[in-house]
Scaffold this motif. Structure first.
Motif, short mmCIF file in Angstrom:
data_model
loop_
_atom_site.label_atom_id
_atom_site.label_comp_id
_atom_site.label_asym_id
_atom_site.label_seq_id
_atom_site.Cartn_x
_atom_site.Cartn_y
_atom_site.Cartn_z
N ALA A 1 -23.13 -56.59 -107.63
CA ALA A 1 -23.68 -55.69 -108.64
C ALA A 1 -24.54 -54.63 -107.95
O ALA A 1 -24.95 -54.79 -106.79
CB ALA A 1 -24.52 -56.47 -109.63
N SER A 2 -24.80 -53.55 -108.65
CA SER A 2 -25.66 -52.50 -108.11
C SER A 2 -27.12 -52.95 -108.11
O SER A 2 -27.55 -53.72 -108.96
CB SER A 2 -25.52 -51.23 -108.94
N GLU A 3 -27.84 -52.43 -107.15
CA GLU A 3 -29.30 -52.59 -107.11
C GLU A 3 -29.91 -51.20 -107.06
O GLU A 3 -29.42 -50.33 -106.36
CB GLU A 3 -29.74 -53.38 -105.88
N VAL A 4 -30.99 -51.02 -107.80
CA VAL A 4 -31.66 -49.72 -107.85
C VAL A 4 -33.11 -49.88 -107.44
O VAL A 4 -33.79 -50.83 -107.86
CB VAL A 4 -31.55 -49.09 -109.25
N PHE A 5 -33.59 -48.93 -106.65
CA PHE A 5 -34.96 -48.97 -106.15
C PHE A 5 -35.62 -47.62 -106.39
O PHE A 5 -35.04 -46.58 -106.14
CB PHE A 5 -34.96 -49.29 -104.65
N ASP A 6 -36.84 -47.68 -106.92
CA ASP A 6 -37.61 -46.45 -107.10
C ASP A 6 -38.71 -46.40 -106.05
O ASP A 6 -38.72 -47.20 -105.11
CB ASP A 6 -38.17 -46.36 -108.53
N ALA A 7 -39.64 -45.47 -106.21
CA ALA A 7 -40.68 -45.28 -105.20
C ALA A 7 -41.52 -46.53 -104.99
O ALA A 7 -41.99 -46.80 -103.88
CB ALA A 7 -41.57 -44.10 -105.58
#
Length: 341
Positions: A81-87
């Motif tokens: 699955a996709s993983e998303v990272f912000d600041a």
């Protein structure tokens, strides 16, 4: 006595800042072997985009993951699955490098693993960085350039290594990394990269500033962009650097386009004053009427700076004065042609 101590302390502080700039740029002397310079970040500038359709945004949700909405090439399937990272979470994925991306205009990172259909032992992981603008993407692309890079024709700029592919297109920087070195995975990296790029309807214009450097002796792969505190001087920002080899000797040229000729001239004067604070020795330069070129010898290195129209330019940390001034002449003549067009 107190005043003398204060003056000495100020000089020590300024010298420390300058030495920090020297340390940051020490890798320039071996750029031909490593295809990279010192680490550099960029000033965030407005993105120039063809506004025909809004660019996809990285979300990471099951239904709106950017990877789920882009076409996959035949023979490649999702492995994770996709993983998303912000600041706030970027360091969880790329610990040790997060600050470099954050300082360069980082917006979001989405990652996902892929594999060849019918087997999951050999896989590929894609890191898709959305940056604030095209110049931010170019900065992290050039900053992350690996040794042994082989240029490719994907995106606006790209290169490959034995098990990875690196691409910049518009405000996006993408790394595709294979788990092993083999021909099938290398081919899959390319087709996957092509498919992902094709799924983005909006691209930024290529960064134009590298065209400010004369081509003779230039290593195009060495071009970098420094956001701020260039060469240890806090007023010097938005500086492009490029590596040259003149008569077998490596040299570093720099150019920064300012808002107008007045700013460029004032910044050249300010950089001159900055160098003189460290007891830099002024060198005599033969110039034509109306020209103003500052050259200095300091710590065994030659520094040259001048302004021409809206441009601040020069040569940084050269080991030979004659070759440095020869490069300055070529750079100045080239900028004159640009300024006249």
């Amino acid at each position: 006595m107190p005043e003398a101590k204060q003056t000495s302390g100020l000089k020590e502080t300024l010298l420390s800042l300058f030495l920090l700039g020297v340390i940051v740029s020490i890798g320039m002397g071996i750029y031909f072997e490593q295809y990279r310079f010192y680490s550099a970040l960029i000033e965030q500038m407005p993105r120039k985009i063809h506004e025909k359709q809004a660019a996809p945004k990285l979300t990471g949700t099951k239904d709106e993951s950017i990877f789920s909405r882009l076409p996959l090439p035949e023979g490649v399937v999702f492995l994770s699955a996709s993983e998303v990272f912000d600041a706030s979470t970027l360091s969880d994925k790329i610990n040790g490098k997060a600050e470099l991306y954050l300082g360069a205009g980082f917006v979001c990172l989405e990652t996902r693993r892929f594999c060849l259909k019918g087997g999951s032992d050999a896989w590929m992981e894609v890191f898709l960085y959305e940056m604030k603008d095209a110049q931010s993407a170019f900065a992290v692309y050039s900053l992350q350039k690996r040794s042994g890079a082989i240029p490719t024709d994907l995106g606006q700029r790209s290169y490959q290594t034995t098990n990875a592919l690196f691409i910049v297109f518009g405000p996006y920087y993408m790394e595709l990394v294979a788990s092993a070195e083999n021909t099938a995975l290398q081919a899959a990296l390319r087709t996957l990269g092509q498919a992902l790029i094709a799924g983005f309807p909006v691209l930024g214009k290529p960064v134009a500033e590298p065209k400010l450097f004369p081509p003779e002796g230039l290593d195009p792969q060495s071009i970098m962009l420094i956001a701020s505190d260039a060469f240890g001087f806090e007023k010097l920002n938005k500086v492009f650097t490029a590596g040259y080899r003149i008569d077998g000797m490596p040299l570093t040229a720099f150019v920064s386009r300012r808002s107008d000729p007045g700013e460029a001239h004032a910044l050249a004067e300010a950089y001159r004053a900055f160098l003189l604070q460290f007891d830099a020795e002024s060198l005599t330069v033969n110039v034509q009427p109306g020209e103003e070129i500052f050259a200095f010898s300091m710590m065994g290195q030659i520094e040259v700076v001048f302004s021409l129209g809206p441009y601040l330019a020069g040569v940084h940390q050269a080991s030979d004065a004659k070759r440095a001034l020869d490069l300055v002449k070529n750079l100045r003549d080239y900028l004159i042609k640009i300024n006249e067009t």
